[in-house]
Enzyme design. Structure first.
Site, short mmCIF file in Angstrom:
data_model
loop_
_atom_site.label_atom_id
_atom_site.label_comp_id
_atom_site.label_asym_id
_atom_site.label_seq_id
_atom_site.Cartn_x
_atom_site.Cartn_y
_atom_site.Cartn_z
N VAL A 37 -10.46 -5.62 -54.49
CA VAL A 37 -11.02 -4.83 -55.59
C VAL A 37 -11.78 -3.64 -55.01
CG1 VAL A 37 -11.14 -6.88 -57.05
CG2 VAL A 37 -13.17 -6.17 -55.76
N LYS A 59 -17.77 -7.08 -55.80
CA LYS A 59 -17.12 -8.13 -55.02
C LYS A 59 -17.88 -9.45 -55.15
CE LYS A 59 -15.13 -4.90 -51.61
NZ LYS A 59 -13.69 -5.21 -51.71
N MET A 119 -3.16 -1.58 -52.86
CA MET A 119 -3.27 -2.52 -51.76
C MET A 119 -3.00 -3.95 -52.22
SD MET A 119 -3.73 -1.04 -48.90
CE MET A 119 -4.26 -2.39 -47.87
N GLU A 152 -14.36 -0.95 -53.56
CA GLU A 152 -15.29 -1.13 -52.46
C GLU A 152 -16.75 -1.03 -52.92
OE1 GLU A 152 -13.95 -1.18 -48.42
OE2 GLU A 152 -13.64 -2.60 -50.04
N SER A 163 -12.16 -2.40 -45.98
CA SER A 163 -11.89 -1.65 -44.75
C SER A 163 -13.17 -1.23 -44.04
CB SER A 163 -11.06 -0.40 -45.07
OG SER A 163 -11.76 0.44 -45.98
N ASP A 173 0.72 -6.64 -24.57
CA ASP A 173 -0.51 -6.76 -25.37
C ASP A 173 -0.22 -7.30 -26.76
OD1 ASP A 173 -1.93 -5.84 -23.23
OD2 ASP A 173 -2.43 -3.89 -24.07
N HIS A 193 -8.15 -7.29 -43.13
CA HIS A 193 -7.99 -5.87 -43.40
C HIS A 193 -6.54 -5.47 -43.15
CE1 HIS A 193 -8.90 -1.46 -42.10
NE2 HIS A 193 -8.41 -1.53 -43.32
N ASP A 233 -5.35 -9.17 -62.25
CA ASP A 233 -6.08 -7.93 -62.50
C ASP A 233 -6.88 -8.12 -63.79
OD1 ASP A 233 -5.84 -5.16 -61.03
OD2 ASP A 233 -6.20 -4.71 -63.15
#
Length: 715
Positions: free
Chosen positions: A402, A409, A326, A404, A430, A299, A451, A345
């Site tokens: 950035v 965004k 992340m 959530e 996510s 798989d 993700h 940043d």
């Protein structure tokens, strides 16, 4: 029968045996190889008087790839006798090779894993190319198997029981040549193929009567046999370490390896081979090895072989927006893959802190001998930390990482398009729908979800999310990025939580719901461990932080109501809210959660769980606790397939194991259903029992029931 071993004898009497299976990219231990090996050894014995030595090498990129997994997948318990006979035939042939009475050298010019290393161990000397791309080891345990062609027996006799088990067999380590040399199964390294062959010939010249250590008079096993007092006192501790690692999960391979090693060390060589063969056959004809081979080999190969749009220009310059945990980790893996990275940043100090994450990883790699100071400096030079948006000019790809929040965004995307209008834009979200986020860009067909999973430098999976307007070309370019990063992609369609976040949420909610039912926290943790999860469910919740699932829940509830639906609270919701609001225990990052913490390390379950949530429900069957967690994720995965979030069974199985820790012994969420006792009908019947006992969330979806009625599997 196809001959897979080329024979060439020189004027010096040295026979060069070249492993070269026609029409295959790699040499494998199948019937054709077995017949070729027997015929070759027959000839060596017949022409022994004209032979001064033997060199075994390969014409392929790898030395030898190991067992033929296609054949192993077809074995059933009914094949036990024939399987045992086949492995015995191979072992006998290798044994005849090492007792030929002439020096035999393995010139290992590529990776030797599993059967390849077993073949090399049947030689008197092993010379390996000093190439960091080469891997040496026994990965069989990671596929639910053990080395069945003498690997356990020979490794134990060469290194001793303890070293063989801990350094080679039980954990399935893959070692680089330098490491393999230091750990005893490689005798010599060579800078290039010419030097490798010269070293092999030199050994033959210097050792005309070479024999294996265990065939010499006076041989004693390193560290002693299990009856030796020093080793006898170590064995219980080794068994305890193994039990602690497995935590009661149904992984029989490590147990069989331990048994074959210890039992085989107490008997003669021939009997040890027989013991090893029986333990191998038990695994090879069983279901768990089938599950693991299918998911972790076939798989994974299928998932990684998707069309990556080779015609598109390669991604060379990447910008990562957001230098938090992340974003910093994504920047590292991009730079590790050779890309130039702009890490942006809101402040240059924040960007530099993100770059420091790479410094920390590289310092550890250098200290362990896995990298060099020069390589470290070269990688860091590829990461440019900045707070200046203008530095994004000319990048090929932007990965947004950035906070959530859709509004934030969208603001970031507008800024990106001002300075990098031609860049492909991807979000690392996510849970937020990619179609929703794409409303903030001018070219939604060039917007995609990438993700990543934490820790990014170790986790092998990337979930590629296709929004409603994401083009096929954009999807292919995204897959090309994942391939460049040497990670495995799964492709899913857009929905809130996609596949992985949505499914793992059912697992964590189920564990917390058990707490709400008064089930002792220790029982919940033990059940998740014995089911095979790598982290107990409440411990995992602490790592994720309890505030994250609450935020996701609140956003999902609001979106459901806004769309005209009705939100159904989960039994876990009240527990999470009380943990955060009443007790101030948001998880590990907050210093307290379901567990207590001392200096950042878990210090046991919080005693207040019993006081505040009961913990006196001892009536729920322990098997129910285990299966509730396994079933709820499997059922939710079927719903994802039914709703079109998933397009393939492969993506479900691979994503569940590599991304969210679904137990590997199952073969993945949908293979778990296939292999459940009674197949799909058996799973459906058990799901209905769980639904009656614990709630409608366990009710089998229509797709599952229909496939069960038709006698189908998820394929």
């Amino acid at each position: 029968m196809v001959n897979t071993i080329r024979w060439e004898r020189g004027d010096d009497g040295i026979v060069l045996l070249t492993l070269d299976h026609p029409g295959r990219s790699a040499n494998v231990m199948n019937d054709e190889f077995g017949a070729s090996l027997v015929a070759t050894v027959d000839r060596l014995e017949a022409e022994r008087d004209q032979i001064t030595g033997v060199i075994l090498t390969s014409a392929k990129k790898t030395f030898f790839a190991g067992g033929d997994l296609d054949s192993l997948m077809r074995l059933t318990p009914a094949d036990a006798e024939s399987s045992t006979a086949n492995t015995r035939m191979l072992k006998d042939a290798v044994r005849r090779l090492e007792t030929l009475g002439r020096p035999v050298v393995a010139a290992v010019n590529g990776s030797a894993l599993g059967g390849g290393l077993e073949l090399a161990l049947g030689c008197h000397h092993r010379v390996v190319l000093d190439n960091p791309a080469i891997e040496i080891g026994f990965p069989e345990v990671t596929l639910g198997l053990l080395p069945g062609c003498g690997g356990v027996v020979r490794t134990v006799r060469l290194l001793g029981v303890a070293d063989a088990l801990l350094n080679w067999l039980v954990r399935g380590q893959r070692r680089r040549p330098q490491d393999a040399l230091a750990n005893g199964l490689v005798d010599e390294l060579a800078a290039d193929e010419a030097a490798m062959m010269a070293a092999a010939r030199a050994f033959i010249a210097a050792n005309p009567d070479a024999t294996q250590p265990y065939d010499r008079k006076g041989y004693k096993m390193p560290g002693g046999t299990p009856s030796t007092p020093a080793l006898a006192t170590q064995l219980p501790a080794m068994a305890a370490i193994l039990r602690q690692q497995l935590k009661g999960a149904p992984y029989p391979a490590p147990r069989n390896i331990l048994a074959a090693a210890v039992e085989g060390a107490q008997v003669d060589l021939d009997t040890a081979f027989t013991i090893e063969g029986r333990y191998f056959t038990e695994l090879a004809t069983g279901q768990i090895s089938k599950n693991m081979i299918k998911a972790l080999f076939f798989d994974v190969q299928t998932a990684g072989s998707r069309d990556r749009g080779e015609g598109h220009p390669p991604i060379q310059r990447v910008a990562v927006i957001g230098a938090g945990m992340m974003g910093a980790a994504i920047a590292y893996v991009c730079a590790r893959a050779g890309m130039q990275v702009v890490l942006k940043d809101v402040t240059v100090e924040g960007a530099l802190r993100g770059k420091a994450y790479s410094v920390g990883l590289l310092d550890k790699a250098v200290a362990r001998g896995l990298s060099t100071p020069d390589d470290k400096d070269a990688l860091l030079d590829r990461i440019h930390a900045t707070d200046d948006l203008a530095d994004l000019a000319g990048v090929d790809l932007v990965i947004e990482a950035v906070f959530e929040d859709p509004a934030l965004k969208h603001k970031v995307y507008a800024e990106i398009e001002q300075v990098a209008p031609e860049a492909l834009i991807a979000s690392n979200t996510s849970t937020l729908p990619i179609t929703l986020l794409a409303e903030g860009v001018s070219k939604p067909d060039e917007f995609v979800g990438l993700h990543f999973f934490s820790p990014v430098d170790k986790m092998p999976l990337v979930e590629v999310i296709r929004g409603e307007r994401t083009s096929e070309a954009t999807l292919q370019r995204a897959l090309g990025v994942v391939h460049r990063l040497r990670k495995t992609p799964i492709v899913v369609n857009d929905s809130r939580g996609f596949f992985t976040s949505r499914v793992i949420g059912t697992f964590t909610n189920e564990g917390v719901a058990m707490l709400a039912e008064g089930i002792p926290a220790a029982s919940i943790e033990q059940a998740s461990s014995q089911a095979g999860y790598p982290a107990p469910v409440l411990a995992l919740m602490d790592e994720l932080t309890l505030t994250l699932p609450r935020k996701i829940r609140q956003e999902t509830a609001a979106a459901t109501v806004a769309a005209g639906g009705t939100w159904q609270p989960h039994a876990a919701d009240a527990v999470i809210d009380r943990m955060i609001d009443d007790f101030g225990r948001p998880g590990r990052s907050g210093g307290a959660g379901f567990y207590d913490y001392r200096e950042g390390k878990r210090a046991g379950l919080w005693p207040g769980l019993r006081e505040n949530f009961g913990g006196t429900n001892l009536d729920t069957p322990f098997e129910d606790l285990k299966e509730r967690m396994l079933f709820i994720e499997a059922v939710e995965s079927v719903r994802c397939l039914e709703e079109g979030v998933l397009d393939s069974v492969v993506d479900a199985n691979v994503g569940s194991i590599l991304g969210i820790g679904y137990p590997a012994w199952t073969g993945g969420v949908l293979q778990y259903i296939n292999q459940y006792e009674g197949g799909l009908p058996g799973f459906v019947a058990r799901a209905r029992v769980l639904a009656e006992r614990y709630g409608d969330r366990f009710s089998p979806p229509r797709l599952l029931v229909e496939k069960a009625d038709r006698g189908e599997l998820f394929e």
